[in-house]
Design an enzyme around this catalytic site. Sequence first.
Site, PDB file in Angstrom:
ATOM      1  N   ARG A  58       0.832  -1.222   0.000  1.00 60.42           N
ATOM      2  CA  ARG A  58       0.000   0.000   0.000  1.00 60.42           C
ATOM      3  C   ARG A  58       0.859   1.262   0.000  1.00 60.42           C
ATOM      4  O   ARG A  58       0.513   2.273  -0.617  1.00 60.42           O
ATOM      5  CB  ARG A  58      -0.949  -0.032   1.196  1.00 60.42           C
ATOM      6  CG  ARG A  58      -2.066  -1.054   0.971  1.00 60.42           C
ATOM      7  CD  ARG A  58      -3.008  -1.124   2.130  1.00 60.42           C
ATOM      8  NE  ARG A  58      -3.634   0.145   2.414  1.00 60.42           N
ATOM      9  CZ  ARG A  58      -4.134   0.472   3.605  1.00 60.42           C
ATOM     10  NH1 ARG A  58      -4.095  -0.387   4.604  1.00 60.42           N
ATOM     11  NH2 ARG A  58      -4.692   1.651   3.791  1.00 60.42           N
ATOM     12  N   VAL A  92      -4.431   7.017   5.450  1.00 63.72           N
ATOM     13  CA  VAL A  92      -2.999   6.941   5.762  1.00 63.72           C
ATOM     14  C   VAL A  92      -2.158   7.386   4.562  1.00 63.72           C
ATOM     15  O   VAL A  92      -0.938   7.377   4.627  1.00 63.72           O
ATOM     16  CB  VAL A  92      -2.605   5.522   6.241  1.00 63.72           C
ATOM     17  CG1 VAL A  92      -3.258   5.218   7.577  1.00 63.72           C
ATOM     18  CG2 VAL A  92      -2.983   4.447   5.212  1.00 63.72           C
ATOM     19  N   HIS A 108      -5.659   8.128  11.955  1.00 71.30           N
ATOM     20  CA  HIS A 108      -5.280   6.712  11.877  1.00 71.30           C
ATOM     21  C   HIS A 108      -3.833   6.528  11.439  1.00 71.30           C
ATOM     22  O   HIS A 108      -3.461   5.464  10.945  1.00 71.30           O
ATOM     23  CB  HIS A 108      -6.237   5.952  10.937  1.00 71.30           C
ATOM     24  CG  HIS A 108      -7.614   5.786  11.514  1.00 71.30           C
ATOM     25  ND1 HIS A 108      -8.710   5.405  10.759  1.00 71.30           N
ATOM     26  CD2 HIS A 108      -8.086   5.954  12.782  1.00 71.30           C
ATOM     27  CE1 HIS A 108      -9.790   5.349  11.537  1.00 71.30           C
ATOM     28  NE2 HIS A 108      -9.439   5.676  12.759  1.00 71.30           N
ATOM     29  N   THR A 175     -16.736   8.460   3.651  1.00 75.44           N
ATOM     30  CA  THR A 175     -16.503   7.515   4.758  1.00 75.44           C
ATOM     31  C   THR A 175     -17.802   6.782   5.071  1.00 75.44           C
ATOM     32  O   THR A 175     -18.886   7.377   5.041  1.00 75.44           O
ATOM     33  CB  THR A 175     -15.928   8.232   6.006  1.00 75.44           C
ATOM     34  OG1 THR A 175     -15.739   7.276   7.055  1.00 75.44           O
ATOM     35  CG2 THR A 175     -16.795   9.372   6.497  1.00 75.44           C
TER      36      THR A 175
HETATM   37  C1  BJW Z   1     -16.844   7.312  -2.345  1.00 72.10           C
HETATM   38  C2  BJW Z   1     -16.263   7.046  -3.554  1.00 72.10           C
HETATM   39  C3  BJW Z   1     -16.090   8.140  -4.383  1.00 72.10           C
HETATM   40  C4  BJW Z   1     -16.423   5.115  -2.482  1.00 72.10           C
HETATM   41  N1  BJW Z   1     -16.496   9.304  -3.991  1.00 72.10           N
HETATM   42  N2  BJW Z   1     -17.271   8.449  -1.894  1.00 72.10           N
HETATM   43  C5  BJW Z   1     -18.592  -1.853  19.102  1.00 72.10           C
HETATM   44  C6  BJW Z   1     -19.293  -0.657  19.045  1.00 72.10           C
HETATM   45  C7  BJW Z   1     -18.642   0.543  18.846  1.00 72.10           C
HETATM   46  C8  BJW Z   1     -17.259   0.585  18.674  1.00 72.10           C
HETATM   47  C9  BJW Z   1     -16.574  -0.600  18.716  1.00 72.10           C
HETATM   48  C10 BJW Z   1     -17.242  -1.796  18.933  1.00 72.10           C
HETATM   49  N3  BJW Z   1     -16.307  -2.795  18.919  1.00 72.10           N
HETATM   50  C11 BJW Z   1     -15.095  -2.244  18.702  1.00 72.10           C
HETATM   51  C12 BJW Z   1     -15.243  -0.908  18.578  1.00 72.10           C
HETATM   52  C13 BJW Z   1     -14.169   0.091  18.317  1.00 72.10           C
HETATM   53  C14 BJW Z   1     -13.562  -0.061  16.933  1.00 72.10           C
HETATM   54  C15 BJW Z   1     -14.665  -0.026  15.895  1.00 72.10           C
HETATM   55  O1  BJW Z   1     -15.117   1.008  15.451  1.00 72.10           O
HETATM   56  N4  BJW Z   1     -15.092  -1.179  15.406  1.00 72.10           N
HETATM   57  C16 BJW Z   1     -16.179  -1.230  14.419  1.00 72.10           C
HETATM   58  C17 BJW Z   1     -15.860  -2.261  13.365  1.00 72.10           C
HETATM   59  C18 BJW Z   1     -17.476  -1.438  15.162  1.00 72.10           C
HETATM   60  N5  BJW Z   1     -12.677   1.074  16.758  1.00 72.10           N
HETATM   61  C19 BJW Z   1     -11.421   1.039  17.189  1.00 72.10           C
HETATM   62  O2  BJW Z   1     -10.921   0.060  17.679  1.00 72.10           O
HETATM   63  C20 BJW Z   1     -10.666   2.339  17.072  1.00 72.10           C
HETATM   64  N6  BJW Z   1     -10.092   2.667  18.328  1.00 72.10           N
HETATM   65  C21 BJW Z   1     -10.841   2.965  19.389  1.00 72.10           C
HETATM   66  O3  BJW Z   1     -12.061   2.937  19.378  1.00 72.10           O
HETATM   67  O4  BJW Z   1     -10.092   3.328  20.478  1.00 72.10           O
HETATM   68  C22 BJW Z   1     -10.727   3.417  21.734  1.00 72.10           C
HETATM   69  C23 BJW Z   1     -10.382   2.178  22.490  1.00 72.10           C
HETATM   70  C24 BJW Z   1      -9.091   1.702  22.470  1.00 72.10           C
HETATM   71  C25 BJW Z   1      -8.778   0.576  23.197  1.00 72.10           C
HETATM   72  C26 BJW Z   1      -9.771  -0.079  23.912  1.00 72.10           C
HETATM   73  C27 BJW Z   1     -11.074   0.404  23.887  1.00 72.10           C
HETATM   74  C28 BJW Z   1     -11.376   1.553  23.175  1.00 72.10           C
HETATM   75  C29 BJW Z   1      -9.520   2.209  16.070  1.00 72.10           C
HETATM   76  C30 BJW Z   1     -10.025   2.081  14.688  1.00 72.10           C
HETATM   77  C31 BJW Z   1      -8.849   1.902  13.737  1.00 72.10           C
HETATM   78  C32 BJW Z   1      -9.293   1.718  12.294  1.00 72.10           C
HETATM   79  N7  BJW Z   1      -8.172   1.389  11.513  1.00 72.10           N
HETATM   80  C33 BJW Z   1      -8.319   1.277  10.055  1.00 72.10           C
HETATM   81  C34 BJW Z   1      -6.953   0.861   9.467  1.00 72.10           C
HETATM   82  C35 BJW Z   1      -5.999   2.062   9.501  1.00 72.10           C
HETATM   83  C36 BJW Z   1      -4.697   1.760   8.812  1.00 72.10           C
HETATM   84  C37 BJW Z   1      -4.920   1.386   7.375  1.00 72.10           C
HETATM   85  O5  BJW Z   1      -5.306   2.209   6.534  1.00 72.10           O
HETATM   86  O6  BJW Z   1      -4.680   0.203   7.064  1.00 72.10           O
HETATM   87  O7  BJW Z   1      -8.751   2.523   9.509  1.00 72.10           O
HETATM   88  S1  BJW Z   1      -9.638   0.164   9.566  1.00 72.10           S
HETATM   89  C38 BJW Z   1     -10.172   1.128   8.180  1.00 72.10           C
HETATM   90  O8  BJW Z   1     -11.519   1.665   8.419  1.00 72.10           O
HETATM   91  C39 BJW Z   1      -9.233   2.349   8.159  1.00 72.10           C
HETATM   92  C40 BJW Z   1     -10.178   3.449   7.788  1.00 72.10           C
HETATM   93  O9  BJW Z   1      -9.612   4.699   8.147  1.00 72.10           O
HETATM   94  C41 BJW Z   1     -11.427   3.096   8.546  1.00 72.10           C
HETATM   95  C42 BJW Z   1     -12.673   3.754   8.021  1.00 72.10           C
HETATM   96  O10 BJW Z   1     -12.935   3.349   6.699  1.00 72.10           O
HETATM   97  P1  BJW Z   1     -13.527   4.414   5.664  1.00 72.10           P
HETATM   98  O11 BJW Z   1     -12.507   5.453   5.371  1.00 72.10           O
HETATM   99  O12 BJW Z   1     -14.839   4.891   6.110  1.00 72.10           O
HETATM  100  O13 BJW Z   1     -13.626   3.500   4.326  1.00 72.10           O
HETATM  101  P2  BJW Z   1     -14.819   2.498   3.892  1.00 72.10           P
HETATM  102  O14 BJW Z   1     -14.257   1.610   2.871  1.00 72.10           O
HETATM  103  O15 BJW Z   1     -15.481   1.902   5.053  1.00 72.10           O
HETATM  104  O16 BJW Z   1     -15.907   3.483   3.219  1.00 72.10           O
HETATM  105  C43 BJW Z   1     -15.637   4.154   1.996  1.00 72.10           C
HETATM  106  C44 BJW Z   1     -16.762   5.135   1.732  1.00 72.10           C
HETATM  107  O17 BJW Z   1     -16.414   5.891   0.579  1.00 72.10           O
HETATM  108  C45 BJW Z   1     -18.112   4.456   1.443  1.00 72.10           C
HETATM  109  O18 BJW Z   1     -19.140   5.158   2.143  1.00 72.10           O
HETATM  110  C46 BJW Z   1     -18.282   4.622  -0.075  1.00 72.10           C
HETATM  111  O19 BJW Z   1     -19.652   4.777  -0.458  1.00 72.10           O
HETATM  112  C47 BJW Z   1     -17.512   5.905  -0.312  1.00 72.10           C
HETATM  113  N8  BJW Z   1     -16.954   6.041  -1.655  1.00 72.10           N
HETATM  114  N9  BJW Z   1     -16.000   5.653  -3.615  1.00 72.10           N
HETATM  115  C48 BJW Z   1     -17.070   9.462  -2.756  1.00 72.10           C
HETATM  116  N10 BJW Z   1     -15.541   7.938  -5.621  1.00 72.10           N
END
Ligand code: BJW
Length: 232
Positions: A58, A92, A108, A175
């Site tokens: 990546r 990232v 992130h 997002t």
């Molecule tokens: C377009 C388009 C075009 C397409 N034009 N649009 C239960 C309930 C609530 C929370 C939790 C839970 N269980 C666990 C959690 C917490 C957890 C979480 O959220 N889990 C969920 C799965 C429920 N979160 C965490 O763990 C976070 N930390 C945290 O909460 O800390 C507090 C804590 C710590 C310790 C203990 C307890 C609490 C950390 C989250 C880290 C996420 N990391 C990643 C990887 C980063 C590195 C990498 O890049 O590899 O981040 S995962 C991945 O998802 C990446 C992204 O930044 C993130 C979000 O994704 P994003 O950007 O939204 O992409 P997509 O693909 O999902 O969506 C794309 C969008 O674009 C879509 O809507 C399309 O329609 C659109 N699109 N083409 C415009 N042309």
Amino acid sequence: MSKDKIVILTGAGISAESGLGTFRDEGGLWAQHRIEDVATPEGFHRDPDLVHGFYNARRAHAAKASPNAAHTALAQLEAEHPGNVLIVTQNVDALHEKAGSKNVLHMHGTLAGALCGRCDHRWPAPPEMHKDDLCPACGSAATRPDVVWFGEMPYHMDDIWTHLAQADTFVAIGTSGEVYPAAAFVQEAAMGGAHTIELNLEPSTRVSDFAETCFGPATRIVPDWVTQELSR
Ligand code: BJW
């Protein structure tokens, strides 16, 4: 022209038209890799070669990517808006900076960074990282990409909550609203009185939380919104 404070959250969708894959769309990164294998500390501990390989590929891909019209429009907004513009990105890649944005928080982390899992020292990532690489500060073979995995605390959170509470306008771009804490930003901003806008290819899971929405590719709808914002 409005002098308000604008906070913009960006996700993978803004970089999709620069050729970088999203996570959850059809054929996205999570269709090709198991999240628990490549985006958790436990996965890295189990198989560091696999995780370094995922991020090395990546990093190489992102290095070749160019910002698109959506990144450029946000840089123009920052340069021309009389108020404050902050981008909080979950991405990232460095496409906001390549487009000229200066006020960017990478919640992130970034592919450009290396982090020592032993002493927390940070340094610029080489093009390829390997599990035997040594930390330049403490000498441990515990180097990892400086990105935030599930279960880890995203970066700059104190600053981000403060900016959200002060925002007059909050915009989420490209997002899915599936990942916390970013998914909760719209509610936090709205509680502080911000006007909230979703710009996305299609409605996210948080769509009902936004006061205003516009759907379409980022390279079309973001420049249109910026033009409208700069003429207010
Ligand atoms: C377009 C388009 C075009 C397409 N034009 N649009 C239960 C309930 C609530 C929370 C939790 C839970 N269980 C666990 C959690 C917490 C957890 C979480 O959220 N889990 C969920 C799965 C429920 N979160 C965490 O763990 C976070 N930390 C945290 O909460 O800390 C507090 C804590 C710590 C310790 C203990 C307890 C609490 C950390 C989250 C880290 C996420 N990391 C990643 C990887 C980063 C590195 C990498 O890049 O590899 O981040 S995962 C991945 O998802 C990446 C992204 O930044 C993130 C979000 O994704 P994003 O950007 O939204 O992409 P997509 O693909 O999902 O969506 C794309 C969008 O674009 C879509 O809507 C399309 O329609 C659109 N699109 N083409 C415009 N042309």
